[in-house]
Design a protein around this motif. Structure first.
Motif, mmCIF file in Angstrom:
data_model
loop_
_atom_site.group_PDB
_atom_site.id
_atom_site.type_symbol
_atom_site.label_atom_id
_atom_site.label_comp_id
_atom_site.label_asym_id
_atom_site.label_seq_id
_atom_site.Cartn_x
_atom_site.Cartn_y
_atom_site.Cartn_z
ATOM 1 N N ARG A 83 0.862 -1.188 0.000
ATOM 2 C CA ARG A 83 0.000 0.000 0.000
ATOM 3 C C ARG A 83 0.895 1.234 0.000
ATOM 4 N N PRO A 84 0.531 2.236 -0.775
ATOM 5 C CA PRO A 84 1.328 3.472 -0.757
ATOM 6 C C PRO A 84 1.289 4.144 0.617
ATOM 7 N N ILE A 85 2.404 4.752 0.965
ATOM 8 C CA ILE A 85 2.524 5.536 2.188
ATOM 9 C C ILE A 85 2.960 6.933 1.793
ATOM 10 N N ALA A 86 2.337 7.931 2.411
ATOM 11 C CA ALA A 86 2.661 9.329 2.089
ATOM 12 C C ALA A 86 3.234 10.015 3.329
ATOM 13 N N TRP A 87 4.178 10.914 3.092
ATOM 14 C CA TRP A 87 4.717 11.766 4.153
ATOM 15 C C TRP A 87 4.195 13.167 3.918
ATOM 16 N N HIS A 99 -2.438 4.569 2.457
ATOM 17 C CA HIS A 99 -3.619 4.597 1.585
ATOM 18 C C HIS A 99 -4.428 3.323 1.795
ATOM 19 N N THR A 100 -5.695 3.487 2.174
ATOM 20 C CA THR A 100 -6.608 2.361 2.380
ATOM 21 C C THR A 100 -7.770 2.485 1.406
ATOM 22 N N GLU A 101 -8.721 1.571 1.514
ATOM 23 C CA GLU A 101 -9.909 1.638 0.656
ATOM 24 C C GLU A 101 -10.708 2.904 0.922
ATOM 25 N N ASP A 102 -10.599 3.431 2.149
ATOM 26 C CA ASP A 102 -11.343 4.636 2.539
ATOM 27 C C ASP A 102 -10.574 5.927 2.268
ATOM 28 N N GLY A 103 -9.378 5.831 1.715
ATOM 29 C CA GLY A 103 -8.554 7.020 1.475
ATOM 30 C C GLY A 103 -7.310 6.999 2.357
ATOM 31 N N TRP A 104 -6.703 8.146 2.534
ATOM 32 C CA TRP A 104 -5.475 8.260 3.335
ATOM 33 C C TRP A 104 -5.802 8.290 4.824
ATOM 34 N N ARG A 105 -5.134 7.418 5.593
ATOM 35 C CA ARG A 105 -5.316 7.344 7.041
ATOM 36 C C ARG A 105 -3.960 7.511 7.725
ATOM 37 N N PRO A 106 -3.893 8.323 8.784
ATOM 38 C CA PRO A 106 -2.611 8.505 9.492
ATOM 39 C C PRO A 106 -2.121 7.200 10.122
ATOM 40 N N LEU A 107 -0.816 6.964 10.013
ATOM 41 C CA LEU A 107 -0.199 5.829 10.700
ATOM 42 C C LEU A 107 0.015 6.202 12.155
ATOM 43 N N ASP A 110 4.920 3.334 16.290
ATOM 44 C CA ASP A 110 6.030 4.034 16.939
ATOM 45 C C ASP A 110 7.002 4.642 15.942
ATOM 46 N N LEU A 111 7.277 3.953 14.850
ATOM 47 C CA LEU A 111 8.266 4.430 13.893
ATOM 48 C C LEU A 111 7.723 5.526 12.990
ATOM 49 N N LEU A 112 6.555 5.314 12.428
ATOM 50 C CA LEU A 112 6.023 6.255 11.435
ATOM 51 C C LEU A 112 4.825 7.050 11.950
ATOM 52 N N GLY A 113 4.692 7.156 13.230
ATOM 53 C CA GLY A 113 3.609 7.955 13.805
ATOM 54 C C GLY A 113 3.896 9.446 13.688
ATOM 55 N N PRO A 114 2.921 10.283 13.981
ATOM 56 C CA PRO A 114 3.113 11.741 13.915
ATOM 57 C C PRO A 114 4.227 12.202 14.853
ATOM 58 N N ARG A 115 4.977 13.196 14.410
ATOM 59 C CA ARG A 115 6.095 13.727 15.200
ATOM 60 C C ARG A 115 6.138 15.242 15.104
ATOM 61 N N GLN A 116 6.776 15.832 16.109
ATOM 62 C CA GLN A 116 7.032 17.268 16.105
ATOM 63 C C GLN A 116 8.423 17.503 15.505
ATOM 64 N N TRP A 117 8.599 18.665 14.902
ATOM 65 C CA TRP A 117 9.906 19.006 14.348
ATOM 66 C C TRP A 117 10.923 19.182 15.453
ATOM 67 N N GLU A 118 12.125 18.760 15.185
ATOM 68 C CA GLU A 118 13.274 19.046 16.029
ATOM 69 C C GLU A 118 14.260 19.806 15.155
ATOM 70 N N GLY A 119 15.238 20.417 15.770
ATOM 71 C CA GLY A 119 16.268 21.089 14.985
ATOM 72 C C GLY A 119 15.871 22.457 14.479
ATOM 73 N N GLY A 120 14.759 23.008 14.974
ATOM 74 C CA GLY A 120 14.379 24.357 14.583
ATOM 75 C C GLY A 120 13.805 24.485 13.184
ATOM 76 N N VAL A 121 13.234 23.430 12.643
ATOM 77 C CA VAL A 121 12.668 23.470 11.288
ATOM 78 C C VAL A 121 11.473 24.412 11.269
ATOM 79 N N THR A 122 11.491 25.343 10.306
ATOM 80 C CA THR A 122 10.403 26.317 10.179
ATOM 81 C C THR A 122 9.606 26.151 8.896
ATOM 82 N N GLY A 123 10.144 25.411 7.929
ATOM 83 C CA GLY A 123 9.432 25.230 6.668
ATOM 84 C C GLY A 123 9.999 24.064 5.873
#
Length: 173
Positions: A83-87, A99-107, A110-123
């Motif tokens: 299944r395709p995975i999008a970042w 990507h599931t039958e219902d559309g894009w669903r967040p993973l 632990d590895l590919l879950g949502p994360r906050q930026w580190e390193g001062g990323v602004t864009g």
């Protein structure tokens, strides 16, 4: 001749006086000892209060390296799941979607879950070589060969570019 009561080898003070003198010497510190202790304490306090700040450029490069490794893992995961995975970059962080039958669903793992930026990323800018448009997400397909891509992370310290060659490997430039 009558021998003296005190022999020259013995202390001329009484035992009581000698003990009192030893007690008074052992009861306190000398000025030199106090100065040494204060000097050591001052050095330790100054070392503890020193705030060593990291170079913001190093933090940005480390965040780019982490993201490059996550991209490689996401590409492998997309092939394993078939299944395709999008970042997708978000305000203050990023997430991976599957990507599931219902559309894009967040993973949510632990590895590919949502994360906050580190390193001062602004864009973030996602570009495909040969194209003028920027994309809002990076898609990892189910095949080992993919389209080359560049993901640029911006911060107050500069920028770092993650280059995907299309073979599933990513490197920071």
């Amino acid at each position: 001749m009558q021998p003296s009561r005190l022999s020259p080898s013995r202390d001329r003070r009484s035992p009581r006086t000698a003990r009192a003198g030893m007690r008074s010497r052992a009861a306190g510190f000398t000025l030199l000892e106090m100065l040494v202790v204060l000097l050591i304490a001052g050095i330790l306090i100054s070392l503890a209060s020193l705030t060593l700040t990291r170079n913001p450029r190093t933090d940005l490069n480390e965040e780019a390296q982490r993201l490059a490794l996550l991209f490689e893992s996401a590409g492998d995961e997309a092939q394993v799941r078939a299944r395709p995975i999008a970042w997708q970059p978000l305000a203050g962080g990023f997430r991976f979607d599957v990507h599931t039958e219902d559309g894009w669903r967040p993973l949510r793992d632990d590895l590919l879950g949502p994360r906050q930026w580190e390193g001062g990323v602004t864009g973030v800018a996602i570009t495909y070589p040969g194209g003028d448009d920027t994309a809002n997400r990076l898609i990892f397909g189910t095949e080992a060969v993919d389209v080359p891509v560049q993901v640029t992370l911006f911060s107050a310290a500069g920028r770092a570019t993650i280059v995907g060659t299309g073979t599933g490997r990513f490197e920071v430039r």
